[in-house]
Design a protein around this motif. Structure first.
Motif, PDB file in Angstrom:
ATOM      1  N   THR A   1       0.696  -1.057   0.116  1.00  0.00           N
ATOM      2  CA  THR A   1       0.119  -0.340  -0.216  1.00  0.00           C
ATOM      3  C   THR A   1       1.027   0.998  -0.143  1.00  0.00           C
ATOM      4  O   THR A   1       0.890   2.015  -1.056  1.00  0.00           O
ATOM      5  CB  THR A   1      -0.816  -0.253   0.987  1.00  0.00           C
ATOM      6  OG1 THR A   1      -1.596  -1.205   1.451  1.00  0.00           O
ATOM      7  CG2 THR A   1      -1.997   1.481   1.224  1.00  0.00           C
ATOM      8  N   ILE A   2       2.742   1.073   1.331  1.00  0.00           N
ATOM      9  CA  ILE A   2       3.076   2.460   1.321  1.00  0.00           C
ATOM     10  C   ILE A   2       3.631   2.522  -0.152  1.00  0.00           C
ATOM     11  O   ILE A   2       3.549   3.559  -0.738  1.00  0.00           O
ATOM     12  CB  ILE A   2       3.678   2.436   2.231  1.00  0.00           C
ATOM     13  CG1 ILE A   2       3.297   2.132   3.392  1.00  0.00           C
ATOM     14  CG2 ILE A   2       4.681   3.452   2.336  1.00  0.00           C
ATOM     15  CD1 ILE A   2       3.924   2.056   4.848  1.00  0.00           C
ATOM     16  N   ALA A   3       4.210   1.586  -1.338  1.00  0.00           N
ATOM     17  CA  ALA A   3       4.645   1.913  -2.331  1.00  0.00           C
ATOM     18  C   ALA A   3       4.395   2.354  -3.616  1.00  0.00           C
ATOM     19  O   ALA A   3       3.928   2.633  -4.434  1.00  0.00           O
ATOM     20  CB  ALA A   3       5.111   0.193  -2.340  1.00  0.00           C
ATOM     21  N   ALA A   4       2.762   1.719  -2.930  1.00  0.00           N
ATOM     22  CA  ALA A   4       1.547   2.381  -4.170  1.00  0.00           C
ATOM     23  C   ALA A   4       1.062   3.828  -4.348  1.00  0.00           C
ATOM     24  O   ALA A   4       1.245   3.997  -5.514  1.00  0.00           O
ATOM     25  CB  ALA A   4       0.437   1.179  -4.158  1.00  0.00           C
ATOM     26  N   LEU A   5       1.158   4.111  -3.143  1.00  0.00           N
ATOM     27  CA  LEU A   5       1.019   5.408  -2.615  1.00  0.00           C
ATOM     28  C   LEU A   5       1.863   6.414  -3.342  1.00  0.00           C
ATOM     29  O   LEU A   5       1.752   7.178  -3.696  1.00  0.00           O
ATOM     30  CB  LEU A   5       0.406   5.824  -1.300  1.00  0.00           C
ATOM     31  CG  LEU A   5      -0.842   5.132  -1.187  1.00  0.00           C
ATOM     32  CD1 LEU A   5      -0.915   5.562   0.656  1.00  0.00           C
ATOM     33  CD2 LEU A   5      -1.709   5.682  -1.715  1.00  0.00           C
ATOM     34  N   GLN A   6       3.655   6.027  -2.584  1.00  0.00           N
ATOM     35  CA  GLN A   6       4.693   6.726  -3.452  1.00  0.00           C
ATOM     36  C   GLN A   6       5.142   6.182  -4.560  1.00  0.00           C
ATOM     37  O   GLN A   6       6.132   6.474  -5.001  1.00  0.00           O
ATOM     38  CB  GLN A   6       5.333   6.388  -2.671  1.00  0.00           C
ATOM     39  CG  GLN A   6       5.278   6.813  -0.843  1.00  0.00           C
ATOM     40  CD  GLN A   6       5.921   6.110   0.063  1.00  0.00           C
ATOM     41  OE1 GLN A   6       7.479   5.179  -0.301  1.00  0.00           O
ATOM     42  NE2 GLN A   6       6.592   7.165   1.413  1.00  0.00           N
ATOM     43  N   MET A   7       4.291   6.060  -5.910  1.00  0.00           N
ATOM     44  CA  MET A   7       4.927   5.518  -7.082  1.00  0.00           C
ATOM     45  C   MET A   7       5.727   6.680  -8.325  1.00  0.00           C
ATOM     46  O   MET A   7       4.664   7.370  -7.747  1.00  0.00           O
ATOM     47  CB  MET A   7       3.593   4.809  -8.176  1.00  0.00           C
ATOM     48  CG  MET A   7       3.348   4.536  -9.299  1.00  0.00           C
ATOM     49  SD  MET A   7       4.437   2.559  -9.635  1.00  0.00           S
ATOM     50  CE  MET A   7       4.353   2.430 -10.898  1.00  0.00           C
ATOM     51  N   PHE A   8       6.496   6.194  -8.422  1.00  0.00           N
ATOM     52  CA  PHE A   8       7.180   7.345  -9.121  1.00  0.00           C
ATOM     53  C   PHE A   8       8.130   6.760 -10.265  1.00  0.00           C
ATOM     54  O   PHE A   8       6.813   7.202 -11.635  1.00  0.00           O
ATOM     55  CB  PHE A   8       8.180   8.078  -7.935  1.00  0.00           C
ATOM     56  CG  PHE A   8       8.709   9.261  -8.728  1.00  0.00           C
ATOM     57  CD1 PHE A   8       7.606  10.500  -9.168  1.00  0.00           C
ATOM     58  CD2 PHE A   8       9.694   9.333  -9.251  1.00  0.00           C
ATOM     59  CE1 PHE A   8       8.644  11.755  -9.635  1.00  0.00           C
ATOM     60  CE2 PHE A   8      10.880  10.002  -9.570  1.00  0.00           C
ATOM     61  CZ  PHE A   8       9.873  11.525 -10.297  1.00  0.00           C
ATOM     62  N   ASP A   9       8.480   5.501 -10.022  1.00  0.00           N
ATOM     63  CA  ASP A   9      10.389   6.251 -11.172  1.00  0.00           C
ATOM     64  C   ASP A   9       9.838   5.388 -12.292  1.00  0.00           C
ATOM     65  O   ASP A   9       9.592   5.941 -13.681  1.00  0.00           O
ATOM     66  CB  ASP A   9      10.632   4.716 -10.721  1.00  0.00           C
ATOM     67  CG  ASP A   9      11.464   5.081  -9.059  1.00  0.00           C
ATOM     68  OD1 ASP A   9       9.884   5.131  -8.282  1.00  0.00           O
ATOM     69  OD2 ASP A   9      12.376   5.018  -9.005  1.00  0.00           O
ATOM     70  N   GLN A  10       8.571   4.170 -12.503  1.00  0.00           N
ATOM     71  CA  GLN A  10       7.611   4.170 -13.542  1.00  0.00           C
ATOM     72  C   GLN A  10       6.682   4.852 -14.097  1.00  0.00           C
ATOM     73  O   GLN A  10       7.451   5.279 -15.705  1.00  0.00           O
ATOM     74  CB  GLN A  10       7.328   2.695 -12.948  1.00  0.00           C
ATOM     75  CG  GLN A  10       8.217   1.270 -13.126  1.00  0.00           C
ATOM     76  CD  GLN A  10       7.849   0.605 -11.588  1.00  0.00           C
ATOM     77  OE1 GLN A  10       7.744   1.200 -11.324  1.00  0.00           O
ATOM     78  NE2 GLN A  10       8.089  -0.931 -12.423  1.00  0.00           N
TER      79      GLN A  10
END
Lengths: 310, 453
Positions: free
Chosen positions: A225-234
């Motif tokens: 969840t945290i990673a999804a909310l911080q999605m950036f690179d791709q």
């Protein structure tokens, strides 16, 4: 009242702190310090070049009037809601498959399943820009085999986010490995007992496997969840990687951290970008607290019972 | 020594070692703070520049020859906003930066780059040698902030095969008649089984919106760079028309996916592959094709406004010196060398020799330095026998003094984002042109007012 530590325990505790020291230094210097700094900056008007000027809560008030904040939150939430269950289910399926593979092939398959996680995010973004191309991409060519006229994954605003979700499923190695490790720790005698009681495969999965790996599942829910909310690179690589691309796709892929980056480094509104960062921190904090509260009802922890060993 | 004191000593030694490692790590990658080179001479670090070809290497060699004492570090790669601003903010910027001229206004207004008036005066850089439109892009409020390098012009590139299939002589195509242009675009367009096979006419939205607006008699921004004109009905009319071209040819989402597959600068470029009927493009695509497709059947024409007058939008990169640069004097010498007429002429000679050796046409190197161009196109560029490219050179030179730029502004980045986003919303069918530009006008006005303080 806590019992005083024995000499050996004190000795071990001291060494524990020594070994924790590099991480603690990293935490203070690279995380806690910048966090405090970003909070202070969020109360200023700061363009990275001149001295920050105190602006009170102006940046936070400006967020309320900025329609792109809502758009970015909406895009990010849409992605998270779609990505999370898919990522969990597919990772669990992969982990269950890996758990059934034994012998020499086991190491091979574990490596192969983890390999996508070793691919740099930027490379994945570029790769999927080609794979998802509505005109010539392999994904639509595959769908075409079944008579399906695939959508314009990278250019149609309605399909951009589902396309990004599809891309995100490439990188499930870490989640799969965590769940696989949890599966390996489920005591075999529990399955034997269930089988003796006549439980079928589905019942064993539901009544033995799921409860026994629930703590690992809970962990990956929080982390993903945290990673999804911080999605950036791709996303940034795919849709904002160069100046022309930045505006050819519109804001259908404007994720929250991408917008934060734009404000900070393109428009030089670092104070505003800092305020955006704190809003994201608050959102993640609230969601995590809710997840912990709800999750604790369902998670089985294999903790030591009070009073010593089992 | 007792066991406990031995343990304490061990802990202290390990902690000290870790602290040392941390301190060393913190120093890693940071250059000498005073910027002096180890040999005692001066140093120069660049950002945003690379060595893609002889045009770059010849000029860099000229600098090295003129300044052998300078220890040169070229950090190759495209300009990166985050890397640049982080470097400036941390007080450790490169000495000289190569970036798009449209970015200069924002950076100048925020103090991220230095005024170059002293540099220009001290080194005697002849700014009057540069084309007026390029000069306009590197100046803010009467102060020089950069020196222009290349000069890109927009022209109409026609695929002769597509034109002939549509029953027209490519040389007769006239962009001033918008109805005829739309009809020709439809004729050139090819769609089969729902897939686009040839994009009839690529009007290059959203990035060329200023050109379409200008062709319709409107500017996006006032000449002083302070007032948004995005609410001018003529801008909406131009956007509506150009977007209509896209709708007629399959719609933006399909066309964009199609153009994303193009290999513009390779042998399989969209003209060679018959993927484009005609397109508006910067002239560097043509000069690149001279190398990759020397025998291509193309026609290069000027883009004309609705009154029938040739018109082009000017772009290109420039050199700037960041705030806090440790060697501004050396950076200034670098800028002078890289942009001077003599250096450009040497680079053009190297390119011409290379193309001659390969048996390929050389349509010329289009610099922002008019004095250099005068020498390049009168002495170095010769008819190649590849008529499309020889004619292209004449066309490109013919439009150079018809160029305009979107004026510099302290809120250049926000302004550009506002109109680009508006055009994209229209192309995606999310808003009509009038509503999208009204929203963009509001966003731009807010940004311009904030930047003006």
């Amino acid at each position: 009242m806590a019992r005083p530590l024995s000499g050996l325990a004190r000795h071990e505790a001291r060494w524990a702190y020594v070994f924790l020291l590099p991480w603690l230094i990293g935490l203070v210097v690279f995380q806690a310090g910048p966090m405090v700094a970003s909070f202070v900056l969020s109360l200023t008007d700061y363009d990275l070049i001149s001295r920050p000027k105190f602006a009170g809560l102006g940046n936070y008030a400006a967020m309320l009037e900025d329609p792109k904040v809502g758009r970015a939150i909406g895009n990010t939430a849409f992605y998270t809601v779609l990505h999370l269950p898919l990522a969990l289910v597919i990772s669990l399926l992969l982990a269950l498959m890996l758990n059934r593979v034994t012998g020499r092939a086991a190491g091979f398959f574990r490596t192969v399943f983890y390999l996508p996680s070793m691919t740099p995010y930027v490379a994945v973004g570029v790769l999927f820009l080609f794979l998802l191309n509505g005109q010539a991409g392999l994904v639509n060519q595959f769908l075409g085999l079944f008579g399906v006229d695939g959508p314009q994954w990278t250019t149609d605003p309605a399909w951009v986010k589902p396309g990004i979700v599809l891309m995100s499923l490439w990188n499930l190695g870490s989640t799969t490995i965590i769940l696989f490790a949890a599966l390996r720790n489920v005591p075999h005698d529990l399955y034997e007992a269930a089988m003796i009681d006549g439980a079928g495969p589905w019942q064993r999965f539901r009544s033995v496997t799921l409860p026994m790996i629930s703590s690992a599942l809970f962990f990956v829910v929080i982390i993903n969840t945290i990673a999804a909310l911080q999605m950036f690179d791709q996303v940034y690589t795919m849709f904002f990687g160069n100046q022309t691309a930045q505006h050819s796709y519109g804001d259908s892929a404007l994720f929250y951290v991408v917008y934060l980056f734009q404000q900070g480094f393109q428009f030089l509104h670092m104070g505003y970008a800092s305020a955006l960062a704190w809003l994201l921190f608050a959102i993640i904090g609230i969601i995590t607290i809710v997840q912990v509260k709800v999750g604790n009802r369902f998670v089985y922890y294999e903790a030591e019972p009070p009073g010593g060993t089992r | 020594m007792s066991p406990s004191s031995r343990n304490r000593t061990g802990i202290v030694v390990l902690a000290a070692a870790l602290a040392g490692v941390s301190a060393l790590s913190a120093c890693g990658g940071v250059g000498a703070k005073d910027g002096a080179s180890p040999g005692g001479g001066s140093a120069l670090t660049t950002m945003g520049f690379g060595f893609p070809d002889e045009i770059a290497t010849t000029r860099v060699d000229a600098f090295k020859k003129a300044h052998p004492e300078v220890r040169l570090t070229v950090n190759q790669g495209q300009f990166d906003e985050q890397a640049f601003l982080s470097a400036v903010a941390s007080g450790n910027p490169p000495d000289v930066v190569y970036l798009g001229r449209e970015l200069i206004g924002t950076y100048a207004a925020r103090g991220a780059i230095q005024p170059l008036d002293d540099c220009v005066a001290k080194e005697g850089i002849a700014m009057s040698d540069f084309y007026p439109a390029a000069q306009q892009q590197v100046k803010l409020n009467g102060t020089w902030y950069g020196v222009p390098e290349f000069y890109t012009s927009i022209i109409l590139l026609v695929n002769d095969k597509a034109a002939k299939e549509a029953g027209v002589d490519p040389a007769s195509i006239d962009t001033s008649d918008w109805d005829a242009l739309a009809a020709l675009a439809r004729k050139m367009n090819k769609v089969s089984g729902g897939k686009i096979e040839r994009f009839g006419f690529y009007p290059k939205l959203p990035e060329f919106l200023p050109l379409w607006a200008k062709a319709n008699g409107a500017d996006l921004l006032s000449a002083d760079g302070k007032t948004s004109r995005l609410d001018d009905p003529k801008v909406a009319e131009a956007l509506d028309y150009a977007n209509g071209l896209l709708d007629d040819q399959g719609g933006w989402t399909k066309l964009k996916a199609f153009t994303d597959t193009f290999d513009y600068f390779g042998e399989k470029n969209p003209i060679a592959e018959d993927q484009i009927g005609m397109m508006l493009t910067e002239q560097f695509l043509v000069t690149s094709m001279a190398s990759t497709s020397p025998d291509a059947k193309i026609t290069v024409l000027p883009f004309k406004d609705r009154q029938g007058d040739p018109l082009t939008m000017v772009g290109g990169n420039g050199w700037v010196i960041p705030k806090g640069a440790k060697h501004p004097d050396v950076a200034c010498q670098w800028i002078k060398t890289m942009t001077s007429a003599d250096t450009w002429i040497a680079a053009a000679k190297a390119r011409a020799a290379k193309r001659a050796q390969e048996g390929k046409p050389y349509p010329g190197t289009f610099t922002a330095n008019a004095r250099a161009d005068q020498a390049i196109f009168s002495q170095i560029v010769k008819p190649s026998g590849h008529r499309p490219y020889d004619d292209a050179t004449t066309t490109i030179l013919g439009v150079q003094d018809k160029g305009f730029v979107v004026p510099q502004s302290p809120a250049a980045a926000e302004f550009r984002t506002a109109w680009l986003d508006a055009a994209t919303r229209v192309m995606q069918g999310r808003q009509d042109a009038k509503a999208a530009l009204a929203q963009a006008h509001q966003e731009a006005t807010k940004a311009l007012q904030a930047a003006a303080g």
